[in-house]
Motif scaffolding. Sequence first.
Motif, short mmCIF file in Angstrom:
data_model
loop_
_atom_site.label_atom_id
_atom_site.label_comp_id
_atom_site.label_asym_id
_atom_site.label_seq_id
_atom_site.Cartn_x
_atom_site.Cartn_y
_atom_site.Cartn_z
N ASP A 174 -4.25 -2.48 -0.08
CA ASP A 174 -4.12 -1.54 1.06
C ASP A 174 -2.92 -1.90 1.78
O ASP A 174 -2.34 -3.00 1.48
CB ASP A 174 -5.60 -1.61 2.25
CG ASP A 174 -5.49 -3.06 2.70
OD1 ASP A 174 -4.75 -3.65 3.13
OD2 ASP A 174 -6.93 -3.61 2.59
N PRO A 175 -2.38 -1.10 2.67
CA PRO A 175 -1.17 -1.37 3.15
C PRO A 175 -0.99 -2.79 3.94
O PRO A 175 -0.11 -3.30 3.92
CB PRO A 175 -1.06 -0.46 4.57
CG PRO A 175 -1.84 0.74 3.94
CD PRO A 175 -2.90 0.10 3.38
N ALA A 176 -2.18 -3.36 4.72
CA ALA A 176 -1.90 -4.78 5.33
C ALA A 176 -1.71 -5.72 4.15
O ALA A 176 -1.07 -6.68 4.36
CB ALA A 176 -3.11 -4.94 5.78
N GLN A 177 -2.73 -5.71 3.08
CA GLN A 177 -2.74 -6.63 2.07
C GLN A 177 -1.26 -6.27 1.09
O GLN A 177 -0.72 -7.45 0.81
CB GLN A 177 -3.70 -6.44 0.95
CG GLN A 177 -4.85 -7.00 1.41
CD GLN A 177 -4.75 -8.44 1.55
OE1 GLN A 177 -4.35 -9.23 1.13
NE2 GLN A 177 -5.57 -8.79 2.80
N GLN A 178 -0.57 -5.25 1.03
CA GLN A 178 0.63 -5.36 0.46
C GLN A 178 1.57 -5.83 1.02
O GLN A 178 2.41 -6.76 0.67
CB GLN A 178 1.13 -3.74 0.52
CG GLN A 178 0.16 -2.91 -0.50
CD GLN A 178 0.75 -1.25 -0.51
OE1 GLN A 178 1.30 -0.96 0.33
NE2 GLN A 178 0.27 -0.48 -1.28
#
Length: 261
Positions: A174-178
């Motif tokens: 997800d964007p945060a983990q990216q």
Amino acid sequence: MLSAVNISVRIGANKILQHVDMEVRPGEIVALLGENGAGKSTLLKVLAGDLRPDSGVVRMNGRPLYLWPMRDRARIRAVLPQDHPLPVGFSAAETALFGRYPHTDAYPGPGDEQIARAALAITGAEHLADRSITTLSGGERARVLLAKTFAQIWTSWQGESRYLLLDEPTASLDPAQQHHILKAIRDFSRNEAVGVCAVLHDLNLASQYADRLVLIKDGVRLAIGEAREVLTEAHLEACFGVGTIIMPHPRHGGPLVVTTA
């Protein structure tokens, strides 16, 4: 330095790569960009030594890659492929520990276990250590497998420069983990003087985290350089066939790419 000179690869009558030159220096991140089927993953396999080119040569730390014994190669370069087979029946911690096997003649010891745990911590997967790898989500598995590659080259071997070769490391995240993972990769690269080459699809993530970009179109290197040199409207139109608007990113100042219909 990891360098590729005049690399060409054919599969049957298809020219997958054509006379590609590039290099990865210790302490920098190089992003490979291009449309699907452009040859990015093939180039990464050539850099890893998993595919012998039809012409050209890859050198790792000044020595042709094919002259490196497999075990020595594994001690200083780690690869995260796009489709990584899962070690069924193992925990996340045991999976990360597999990265330490090139460094030991027997079963990894307590020091190796500490490294595996530390690698899980920097990818945000420490809390998954005792979970079976097959019970994890796609994003959780991606973080554990990346930890395995970190663990593999965690320590220097005989003073040789080290390299990470990553095929779409953010694809399942997800964007945060990216952002978390790319920050971890950047910090590891800077702090340990590790050269990183990563296939990325998100142009804006590449702009933010990579030191240099390589744009590939139909197996040919279309552009190479810093984000401002590569992420131009002309280059992106030629590569992807879409219109773009390039503007300064409001926070880091690099190019922000907005695609248009």
